[in-house]
Design a protein around this motif. Structure first.
Motif, PDB file in Angstrom:
ATOM      1  N   GLN A   1       0.836  -1.204   0.000  1.00 15.03           N
ATOM      2  CA  GLN A   1       0.000   0.000   0.000  1.00 15.03           C
ATOM      3  C   GLN A   1       0.874   1.259   0.000  1.00 15.03           C
ATOM      4  O   GLN A   1       0.601   2.216  -0.712  1.00 15.03           O
ATOM      5  CB  GLN A   1      -0.943  -0.009   1.210  1.00 15.03           C
ATOM      6  CG  GLN A   1      -2.067  -1.022   1.067  1.00 15.03           C
ATOM      7  CD  GLN A   1      -2.844  -1.255   2.356  1.00 15.03           C
ATOM      8  OE1 GLN A   1      -2.375  -0.950   3.452  1.00 15.03           O
ATOM      9  NE2 GLN A   1      -4.046  -1.810   2.216  1.00 15.03           N
ATOM     10  N   LYS A   2       1.952   1.220   0.783  1.00 17.33           N
ATOM     11  CA  LYS A   2       2.842   2.390   0.876  1.00 17.33           C
ATOM     12  C   LYS A   2       3.535   2.706  -0.444  1.00 17.33           C
ATOM     13  O   LYS A   2       3.803   3.869  -0.739  1.00 17.33           O
ATOM     14  CB  LYS A   2       3.907   2.168   1.961  1.00 17.33           C
ATOM     15  CG  LYS A   2       3.380   2.376   3.358  1.00 17.33           C
ATOM     16  CD  LYS A   2       4.449   2.118   4.401  1.00 17.33           C
ATOM     17  CE  LYS A   2       3.814   2.148   5.790  1.00 17.33           C
ATOM     18  NZ  LYS A   2       4.560   1.360   6.755  1.00 17.33           N
ATOM     19  N   VAL A   3       3.852   1.674  -1.218  1.00 14.95           N
ATOM     20  CA  VAL A   3       4.556   1.940  -2.493  1.00 14.95           C
ATOM     21  C   VAL A   3       3.591   2.102  -3.672  1.00 14.95           C
ATOM     22  O   VAL A   3       4.031   2.282  -4.806  1.00 14.95           O
ATOM     23  CB  VAL A   3       5.645   0.878  -2.801  1.00 14.95           C
ATOM     24  CG1 VAL A   3       6.710   0.870  -1.715  1.00 14.95           C
ATOM     25  CG2 VAL A   3       5.061  -0.505  -3.015  1.00 14.95           C
ATOM     26  N   GLY A   4       2.284   2.039  -3.398  1.00 17.19           N
ATOM     27  CA  GLY A   4       1.306   2.416  -4.419  1.00 17.19           C
ATOM     28  C   GLY A   4       0.646   1.308  -5.218  1.00 17.19           C
ATOM     29  O   GLY A   4       0.095   1.561  -6.288  1.00 17.19           O
ATOM     30  N   TYR A   5       0.681   0.083  -4.716  1.00 18.06           N
ATOM     31  CA  TYR A   5      -0.038  -0.987  -5.414  1.00 18.06           C
ATOM     32  C   TYR A   5      -1.538  -0.881  -5.144  1.00 18.06           C
ATOM     33  O   TYR A   5      -1.953  -0.407  -4.090  1.00 18.06           O
ATOM     34  CB  TYR A   5       0.466  -2.361  -4.965  1.00 18.06           C
ATOM     35  CG  TYR A   5       1.752  -2.788  -5.633  1.00 18.06           C
ATOM     36  CD1 TYR A   5       1.751  -3.295  -6.935  1.00 18.06           C
ATOM     37  CD2 TYR A   5       2.965  -2.681  -4.975  1.00 18.06           C
ATOM     38  CE1 TYR A   5       2.935  -3.679  -7.558  1.00 18.06           C
ATOM     39  CE2 TYR A   5       4.158  -3.069  -5.591  1.00 18.06           C
ATOM     40  CZ  TYR A   5       4.124  -3.564  -6.880  1.00 18.06           C
ATOM     41  OH  TYR A   5       5.288  -3.948  -7.498  1.00 18.06           O
ATOM     42  N   SER A   6      -2.319  -1.382  -6.092  1.00 19.50           N
ATOM     43  CA  SER A   6      -3.781  -1.351  -5.957  1.00 19.50           C
ATOM     44  C   SER A   6      -4.238  -2.323  -4.870  1.00 19.50           C
ATOM     45  O   SER A   6      -3.523  -3.273  -4.518  1.00 19.50           O
ATOM     46  CB  SER A   6      -4.440  -1.741  -7.289  1.00 19.50           C
ATOM     47  OG  SER A   6      -4.228  -3.127  -7.536  1.00 19.50           O
ATOM     48  N   GLU A   7      -5.435  -2.115  -4.404  1.00 25.45           N
ATOM     49  CA  GLU A   7      -6.019  -3.010  -3.391  1.00 25.45           C
ATOM     50  C   GLU A   7      -6.172  -4.419  -3.954  1.00 25.45           C
ATOM     51  O   GLU A   7      -5.922  -5.409  -3.268  1.00 25.45           O
ATOM     52  CB  GLU A   7      -7.376  -2.464  -2.920  1.00 25.45           C
ATOM     53  CG  GLU A   7      -8.042  -3.301  -1.838  1.00 25.45           C
ATOM     54  CD  GLU A   7      -7.169  -3.563  -0.613  1.00 25.45           C
ATOM     55  OE1 GLU A   7      -7.230  -4.701  -0.081  1.00 25.45           O
ATOM     56  OE2 GLU A   7      -6.421  -2.666  -0.182  1.00 25.45           O
ATOM     57  N   GLU A   8      -6.550  -4.511  -5.216  1.00 26.31           N
ATOM     58  CA  GLU A   8      -6.737  -5.823  -5.863  1.00 26.31           C
ATOM     59  C   GLU A   8      -5.416  -6.607  -5.911  1.00 26.31           C
ATOM     60  O   GLU A   8      -5.353  -7.786  -5.568  1.00 26.31           O
ATOM     61  CB  GLU A   8      -7.289  -5.624  -7.278  1.00 26.31           C
ATOM     62  CG  GLU A   8      -7.597  -6.913  -8.006  1.00 26.31           C
ATOM     63  CD  GLU A   8      -8.074  -6.675  -9.437  1.00 26.31           C
ATOM     64  OE1 GLU A   8      -8.203  -7.678 -10.164  1.00 26.31           O
ATOM     65  OE2 GLU A   8      -8.293  -5.511  -9.827  1.00 26.31           O
ATOM     66  N   PHE A   9      -4.342  -5.923  -6.312  1.00 23.39           N
ATOM     67  CA  PHE A   9      -3.027  -6.557  -6.378  1.00 23.39           C
ATOM     68  C   PHE A   9      -2.557  -6.962  -4.975  1.00 23.39           C
ATOM     69  O   PHE A   9      -2.059  -8.069  -4.766  1.00 23.39           O
ATOM     70  CB  PHE A   9      -2.011  -5.588  -7.007  1.00 23.39           C
ATOM     71  CG  PHE A   9      -0.632  -6.166  -7.152  1.00 23.39           C
ATOM     72  CD1 PHE A   9      -0.263  -6.849  -8.302  1.00 23.39           C
ATOM     73  CD2 PHE A   9       0.305  -6.035  -6.126  1.00 23.39           C
ATOM     74  CE1 PHE A   9       1.015  -7.381  -8.432  1.00 23.39           C
ATOM     75  CE2 PHE A   9       1.577  -6.567  -6.253  1.00 23.39           C
ATOM     76  CZ  PHE A   9       1.938  -7.244  -7.402  1.00 23.39           C
ATOM     77  N   THR A  10      -2.740  -6.058  -4.033  1.00 24.10           N
ATOM     78  CA  THR A  10      -2.336  -6.306  -2.643  1.00 24.10           C
ATOM     79  C   THR A  10      -3.065  -7.521  -2.073  1.00 24.10           C
ATOM     80  O   THR A  10      -2.462  -8.353  -1.388  1.00 24.10           O
ATOM     81  CB  THR A  10      -2.604  -5.041  -1.803  1.00 24.10           C
ATOM     82  OG1 THR A  10      -1.872  -3.956  -2.368  1.00 24.10           O
ATOM     83  CG2 THR A  10      -2.179  -5.207  -0.368  1.00 24.10           C
ATOM     84  N   GLN A  11      -4.349  -7.636  -2.397  1.00 22.81           N
ATOM     85  CA  GLN A  11      -5.137  -8.778  -1.929  1.00 22.81           C
ATOM     86  C   GLN A  11      -4.638 -10.082  -2.566  1.00 22.81           C
ATOM     87  O   GLN A  11      -4.561 -11.117  -1.910  1.00 22.81           O
ATOM     88  CB  GLN A  11      -6.625  -8.580  -2.251  1.00 22.81           C
ATOM     89  CG  GLN A  11      -7.535  -9.643  -1.647  1.00 22.81           C
ATOM     90  CD  GLN A  11      -7.474  -9.650  -0.130  1.00 22.81           C
ATOM     91  OE1 GLN A  11      -7.621  -8.621   0.519  1.00 22.81           O
ATOM     92  NE2 GLN A  11      -7.245 -10.826   0.462  1.00 22.81           N
ATOM     93  N   GLU A  12      -4.265 -10.001  -3.832  1.00 26.98           N
ATOM     94  CA  GLU A  12      -3.741 -11.180  -4.529  1.00 26.98           C
ATOM     95  C   GLU A  12      -2.463 -11.691  -3.847  1.00 26.98           C
ATOM     96  O   GLU A  12      -2.302 -12.887  -3.607  1.00 26.98           O
ATOM     97  CB  GLU A  12      -3.457 -10.817  -5.993  1.00 26.98           C
ATOM     98  CG  GLU A  12      -2.983 -11.970  -6.838  1.00 26.98           C
ATOM     99  CD  GLU A  12      -2.692 -11.560  -8.281  1.00 26.98           C
ATOM    100  OE1 GLU A  12      -1.987 -12.334  -8.953  1.00 26.98           O
ATOM    101  OE2 GLU A  12      -3.145 -10.487  -8.730  1.00 26.98           O
ATOM    102  N   VAL A  13      -1.566 -10.773  -3.514  1.00 27.57           N
ATOM    103  CA  VAL A  13      -0.324 -11.147  -2.834  1.00 27.57           C
ATOM    104  C   VAL A  13      -0.637 -11.710  -1.452  1.00 27.57           C
ATOM    105  O   VAL A  13      -0.082 -12.739  -1.037  1.00 27.57           O
ATOM    106  CB  VAL A  13       0.645  -9.943  -2.739  1.00 27.57           C
ATOM    107  CG1 VAL A  13       1.872 -10.307  -1.894  1.00 27.57           C
ATOM    108  CG2 VAL A  13       1.074  -9.492  -4.125  1.00 27.57           C
ATOM    109  N   SER A  14      -1.538 -11.065  -0.736  1.00 25.59           N
ATOM    110  CA  SER A  14      -1.939 -11.519   0.600  1.00 25.59           C
ATOM    111  C   SER A  14      -2.499 -12.941   0.555  1.00 25.59           C
ATOM    112  O   SER A  14      -2.148 -13.792   1.384  1.00 25.59           O
ATOM    113  CB  SER A  14      -2.983 -10.553   1.176  1.00 25.59           C
ATOM    114  OG  SER A  14      -3.457 -11.007   2.417  1.00 25.59           O
ATOM    115  N   ASP A  15      -3.346 -13.211  -0.423  1.00 29.60           N
ATOM    116  CA  ASP A  15      -3.924 -14.553  -0.581  1.00 29.60           C
ATOM    117  C   ASP A  15      -2.844 -15.589  -0.896  1.00 29.60           C
ATOM    118  O   ASP A  15      -2.892 -16.718  -0.394  1.00 29.60           O
ATOM    119  CB  ASP A  15      -4.988 -14.562  -1.686  1.00 29.60           C
ATOM    120  CG  ASP A  15      -6.275 -13.838  -1.284  1.00 29.60           C
ATOM    121  OD1 ASP A  15      -6.423 -13.481  -0.093  1.00 29.60           O
ATOM    122  OD2 ASP A  15      -7.116 -13.609  -2.173  1.00 29.60           O
TER     123      ASP A  15
END
Length: 194
Positions: free
Chosen positions: A102-116
């Motif tokens: 989030q701090k470096v500017g990735y989208s919520e969708e991308f961030t969720q994909e990595v989290s999953d």
């Protein structure tokens, strides 16, 4: 792929892992243990799947981010305690990575994909989650199994190897059999998969 943003994410993951008080010798030099693990995950992913997606590359690098923050000894030393510790670790790894992305500017969708991916959600259904699992297993076998095997009985090691094998895809198993392992580790693997 935004190369600059990707490099920022990797740098921040590595900066956090540099805080690991546990040390490991790697190529003749002392490093924070989880930083070495992160580099091994990235290197192994690169060898195993050079065309990996950006989300998978970040999930591999962040697989053990901040791992030392949750002590195994804070949980009962039985299977249930171990599983609870692992679940809590996965959540923490995902949250720390989410914050960085989030701090470096990735989208919520991308961030969720990595989290999953980090939490191994939909393991046998999601190809990237399975690839990440294969890489985790390959890193364990290649870098940690020989030392690990010195502390456990053959019976327990064979059981662990069988569980590891069951988590891997056919491609992961093939790559595991091609690893340059010591003769003892290779013999144990052969016994486990018979």
């Amino acid at each position: 792929m935004d190369q600059d943003r990707f490099q920022q994410a990797i740098l921040k993951i590595d900066q956090l892992n540099q805080l690991d008080p546990n040390k490991e010798y790697f190529k003749g030099k002392e490093y924070p243990k989880e930083l070495v693990y992160a580099m091994r995950m990235s290197d192994t992913l690169e060898q195993f799947q050079p065309q990996a997606k950006e989300s998978l590359k970040i999930a591999a690098r962040a697989q053990h981010i901040g791992r030392w923050k949750i002590d195994r000894h804070a949980y009962p030393m039985d299977r249930a305690g171990y599983l609870k510790w692992r679940t809590d670790l996965k959540k923490m790894h995902a949250e720390l990575t989410r914050s960085i992305l989030q701090k470096v500017g990735y989208s919520e969708e991308f961030t969720q994909e990595v989290s999953d991916l980090i939490q191994k959600k939909q393991l046998k259904k999601n190809e990237d989650a399975q690839t990440l699992q294969d890489v985790v297993c390959l890193v364990f076998l290649n870098y940690y199994f020989a030392e690990f095997s010195e502390k456990h009985t053959e019976e327990k090691l064979i059981s662990i190897l069988q569980k590891t094998w069951a988590k891997m895809s056919e491609g992961g198993r093939k790559a595991a059999l091609e690893l340059n392992l010591n003769p003892t580790s290779r013999t144990l693997i052969e016994k486990a998969i018979q």
